[in-house]
Design a protein around this motif. Sequence first.
Motif, PDB file in Angstrom:
ATOM      1  N   MET A 187       0.975  -1.211   0.281  1.00 41.23           N
ATOM      2  CA  MET A 187       0.037   0.189  -0.179  1.00 41.23           C
ATOM      3  C   MET A 187       0.584   1.440   0.191  1.00 41.23           C
ATOM      4  O   MET A 187       1.814   2.213   0.508  1.00 41.23           O
ATOM      5  CB  MET A 187      -0.925  -0.269   0.987  1.00 41.23           C
ATOM      6  CG  MET A 187      -2.013   1.122   1.497  1.00 41.23           C
ATOM      7  SD  MET A 187      -2.605   1.206   3.077  1.00 41.23           S
ATOM      8  CE  MET A 187      -3.588  -0.374   2.588  1.00 41.23           C
ATOM      9  N   GLY A 188       0.493   2.446  -0.655  1.00 45.91           N
ATOM     10  CA  GLY A 188       1.255   3.601  -0.718  1.00 45.91           C
ATOM     11  C   GLY A 188       1.490   4.786   1.048  1.00 45.91           C
ATOM     12  O   GLY A 188       0.327   3.808   1.904  1.00 45.91           O
ATOM     13  N   ARG A 189       1.739   5.372   0.310  1.00 46.18           N
ATOM     14  CA  ARG A 189       2.247   6.359   2.113  1.00 46.18           C
ATOM     15  C   ARG A 189       1.143   7.553   1.747  1.00 46.18           C
ATOM     16  O   ARG A 189       0.351   7.759   0.671  1.00 46.18           O
ATOM     17  CB  ARG A 189       3.293   6.912   1.870  1.00 46.18           C
ATOM     18  CG  ARG A 189       4.701   5.875   1.982  1.00 46.18           C
ATOM     19  CD  ARG A 189       5.478   6.618   1.615  1.00 46.18           C
ATOM     20  NE  ARG A 189       6.268   7.459   0.298  1.00 46.18           N
ATOM     21  CZ  ARG A 189       6.297   8.493   0.495  1.00 46.18           C
ATOM     22  NH1 ARG A 189       7.530   8.530   0.748  1.00 46.18           N
ATOM     23  NH2 ARG A 189       7.046   8.463  -1.381  1.00 46.18           N
ATOM     24  N   ILE A 190       1.118   7.982   2.482  1.00 46.30           N
ATOM     25  CA  ILE A 190      -0.491   8.976   2.231  1.00 46.30           C
ATOM     26  C   ILE A 190       0.413   9.917   3.470  1.00 46.30           C
ATOM     27  O   ILE A 190       0.587  10.524   4.346  1.00 46.30           O
ATOM     28  CB  ILE A 190      -1.537   8.735   4.164  1.00 46.30           C
ATOM     29  CG1 ILE A 190      -2.215   7.015   3.055  1.00 46.30           C
ATOM     30  CG2 ILE A 190      -2.975   9.142   4.636  1.00 46.30           C
ATOM     31  CD1 ILE A 190      -3.381   6.262   4.514  1.00 46.30           C
ATOM     32  N   THR A 216      -1.424  10.098  14.034  1.00 44.13           N
ATOM     33  CA  THR A 216      -1.505   8.701  15.221  1.00 44.13           C
ATOM     34  C   THR A 216      -2.237   7.368  15.137  1.00 44.13           C
ATOM     35  O   THR A 216      -1.486   6.534  15.026  1.00 44.13           O
ATOM     36  CB  THR A 216      -1.902   9.118  16.770  1.00 44.13           C
ATOM     37  OG1 THR A 216      -0.932  10.205  16.581  1.00 44.13           O
ATOM     38  CG2 THR A 216      -2.099   8.293  17.576  1.00 44.13           C
ATOM     39  N   GLU A 217      -3.541   8.069  14.538  1.00 44.57           N
ATOM     40  CA  GLU A 217      -4.618   7.267  14.262  1.00 44.57           C
ATOM     41  C   GLU A 217      -4.193   6.018  13.370  1.00 44.57           C
ATOM     42  O   GLU A 217      -4.200   5.062  12.894  1.00 44.57           O
ATOM     43  CB  GLU A 217      -6.207   6.983  14.136  1.00 44.57           C
ATOM     44  CG  GLU A 217      -7.084   5.710  13.890  1.00 44.57           C
ATOM     45  CD  GLU A 217      -7.193   5.470  14.714  1.00 44.57           C
ATOM     46  OE1 GLU A 217      -7.616   3.945  14.425  1.00 44.57           O
ATOM     47  OE2 GLU A 217      -6.679   5.155  15.634  1.00 44.57           O
ATOM     48  N   LEU A 218      -3.797   6.668  12.144  1.00 49.42           N
ATOM     49  CA  LEU A 218      -3.465   5.853  11.096  1.00 49.42           C
ATOM     50  C   LEU A 218      -1.986   4.742  11.319  1.00 49.42           C
ATOM     51  O   LEU A 218      -1.868   3.576  10.640  1.00 49.42           O
ATOM     52  CB  LEU A 218      -3.514   6.846   9.827  1.00 49.42           C
ATOM     53  CG  LEU A 218      -4.114   7.405   8.695  1.00 49.42           C
ATOM     54  CD1 LEU A 218      -3.378   8.278   8.098  1.00 49.42           C
ATOM     55  CD2 LEU A 218      -4.946   6.756   8.243  1.00 49.42           C
ATOM     56  N   ARG A 219      -1.142   5.586  11.602  1.00 55.84           N
ATOM     57  CA  ARG A 219       0.289   4.662  12.675  1.00 55.84           C
ATOM     58  C   ARG A 219       0.255   3.393  13.300  1.00 55.84           C
ATOM     59  O   ARG A 219       0.760   2.008  13.149  1.00 55.84           O
ATOM     60  CB  ARG A 219       1.242   5.812  13.014  1.00 55.84           C
ATOM     61  CG  ARG A 219       2.106   6.823  11.758  1.00 55.84           C
ATOM     62  CD  ARG A 219       2.517   7.432  12.210  1.00 55.84           C
ATOM     63  NE  ARG A 219       3.296   9.051  11.738  1.00 55.84           N
ATOM     64  CZ  ARG A 219       3.866   9.855  11.694  1.00 55.84           C
ATOM     65  NH1 ARG A 219       3.701  10.146  13.035  1.00 55.84           N
ATOM     66  NH2 ARG A 219       4.352  10.737  10.598  1.00 55.84           N
ATOM     67  N   ARG A 229      -2.236   1.725  13.080  1.00 55.66           N
ATOM     68  CA  ARG A 229      -2.960   0.532  11.913  1.00 55.66           C
ATOM     69  C   ARG A 229      -1.416   0.301  10.792  1.00 55.66           C
ATOM     70  O   ARG A 229      -1.483  -0.238   9.634  1.00 55.66           O
ATOM     71  CB  ARG A 229      -4.309   1.801  11.107  1.00 55.66           C
ATOM     72  CG  ARG A 229      -5.222   1.749  11.915  1.00 55.66           C
ATOM     73  CD  ARG A 229      -5.859   2.754  10.883  1.00 55.66           C
ATOM     74  NE  ARG A 229      -7.660   2.784  11.752  1.00 55.66           N
ATOM     75  CZ  ARG A 229      -8.611   3.240  11.256  1.00 55.66           C
ATOM     76  NH1 ARG A 229      -8.696   3.319  10.272  1.00 55.66           N
ATOM     77  NH2 ARG A 229      -9.011   3.786  11.692  1.00 55.66           N
ATOM     78  N   ASN A 230      -0.628   0.682  11.047  1.00 59.64           N
ATOM     79  CA  ASN A 230       0.529   0.633  10.673  1.00 59.64           C
ATOM     80  C   ASN A 230       0.738   0.784   9.369  1.00 59.64           C
ATOM     81  O   ASN A 230       1.327   0.661   7.833  1.00 59.64           O
ATOM     82  CB  ASN A 230       0.686  -1.619  10.158  1.00 59.64           C
ATOM     83  CG  ASN A 230       0.999  -2.076  11.815  1.00 59.64           C
ATOM     84  OD1 ASN A 230       1.600  -1.277  12.662  1.00 59.64           O
ATOM     85  ND2 ASN A 230       1.051  -2.306  11.962  1.00 59.64           N
ATOM     86  N   LEU A 231       0.558   1.507   8.993  1.00 64.25           N
ATOM     87  CA  LEU A 231       0.067   2.222   8.087  1.00 64.25           C
ATOM     88  C   LEU A 231       0.976   3.697   7.557  1.00 64.25           C
ATOM     89  O   LEU A 231       1.392   4.117   8.340  1.00 64.25           O
ATOM     90  CB  LEU A 231      -1.196   3.589   7.225  1.00 64.25           C
ATOM     91  CG  LEU A 231      -2.107   3.083   7.364  1.00 64.25           C
ATOM     92  CD1 LEU A 231      -3.676   2.940   6.874  1.00 64.25           C
ATOM     93  CD2 LEU A 231      -2.307   1.350   5.931  1.00 64.25           C
ATOM     94  N   GLU A 232       2.053   3.799   6.338  1.00 62.15           N
ATOM     95  CA  GLU A 232       3.174   5.022   6.494  1.00 62.15           C
ATOM     96  C   GLU A 232       2.351   6.206   5.902  1.00 62.15           C
ATOM     97  O   GLU A 232       1.877   6.504   4.729  1.00 62.15           O
ATOM     98  CB  GLU A 232       3.628   4.864   5.496  1.00 62.15           C
ATOM     99  CG  GLU A 232       5.362   5.282   5.670  1.00 62.15           C
ATOM    100  CD  GLU A 232       6.460   5.089   4.562  1.00 62.15           C
ATOM    101  OE1 GLU A 232       7.652   6.203   4.559  1.00 62.15           O
ATOM    102  OE2 GLU A 232       6.150   4.199   4.155  1.00 62.15           O
TER     103      GLU A 232
END
Length: 454
Positions: A1-4, A42-45, A47-50
Amino acid sequence: MGRIFISAAHGGQEAGRVDPGAIAGGTTEAREMILLRDLIVTELRSRNLEVLAVPDDLSAAGTISWINSRVRRGDVALEIHADAANSPTVRGASVFYIANNNERRSNGELLLVGLLRRVPQLPNRGVKPDTESGLGNLAFCRQIAIASLLLQIGFISNPDDRALLQTRRRDFALGIADGLASWSRVIDPTPGTPTDPNYPQINIKINGQNYAEKGILVNGNAYIPIDLVDRLQIDLSKAPNVNRITYRKIVYVKAVELRDFNIAVSWDANTRTVTLRSNLVICPGQFDKIMSNGNTSEVELQLFLRNNNENALTRFPDLPKLYREEGSVEGVNYDIAFCQMCLETGFLRFGGDLKPEQNNFAGLGSIGGGAEAASFPSARIGVRAHIQHLKAYASLEPLVNEVVDPRFRFVTRGVAPLIEQLSGRWSADLDYGTKINAMLKRLYDSAGFLNANR
């Protein structure tokens, strides 16, 4: 998955000072968006999202440059805003996407659904093309090199929206994080080498004729070869913000950007064809001249009003007719005056300092700096005063009708013959003329002047 990538609007340096954004209820848009952005990150991180958070001290242009210098294929970018309106009753959330991009519209729906599931008390104002924004286009939607959206999470000028944001900030953050995660999964590219993209080809049609060379589809946006722009006799030398890319030794430009040069652009997903029309009814040299002929019919003005406010004509059923008549008498382009009225009154919703019973459709001031704006005995006299005030700015010619504009004599005659020159004069807003121009393009698009032969 790409970064945000995520940006909190405002807070950076603009014109040599810190830009707070809208101010209401003892807080600022910049403060509220930074607090919300931090929770989303904080929430996205978790969930292990970059996630990459844009620094808060950057200007709007600096934000775009910062993102573009770091992007990779498959990344997405979001900027969060809080809107403001003259009327404190206006509220709700909306998402803006680059016009003519159905893929991006679908992405925006994912984002808005995510937010509204967590905060159902927030009214849904819908997913809209950036041509329906106040400025007619949004740099964050157009100049970012990856898929990008602009989310307006509510109106800071509305007490209910403001209270929701401040008391349920975490729910806002969770909802936006849900939408971002869904969007990012959709955008995630097929396996391949990021440095060697393989963009699909698309067809190009100009004024009804097929064009031999192909365009390409990049992030759901149609791009056309630069030589086609030259054939359309468009000079991009003074338009550095128009998106250009080089692909397989050919320079391409984003087709939707040509709308700013009075080229109609549309997309047919079934045939994968971008269609451009340059045979406009409106003469480009006359488009922004206040002293010129109007082009719309009374019915076209009525439809434009009704499509933007279904109750607009209930109280003022003759307003389109009045603008056509009064503008024509004084030689003022009634289309421009009508669009200025739509901007000033919120399509006759009024609110703020203007009340319907004042028959003041353009925010005209009273003599002596009174607390209230000027009032007029009838809708016709209110329209006449508006037309006269425009003529005062745009022309040295005498009035045809007796003066009813209370501030006509205070205007330096002929100082603003073009729409843009009303900025900082009619309104302190330096984007005021740009907003009227954007509204005028919306009117002409609605009337079919910008997308078909007539």
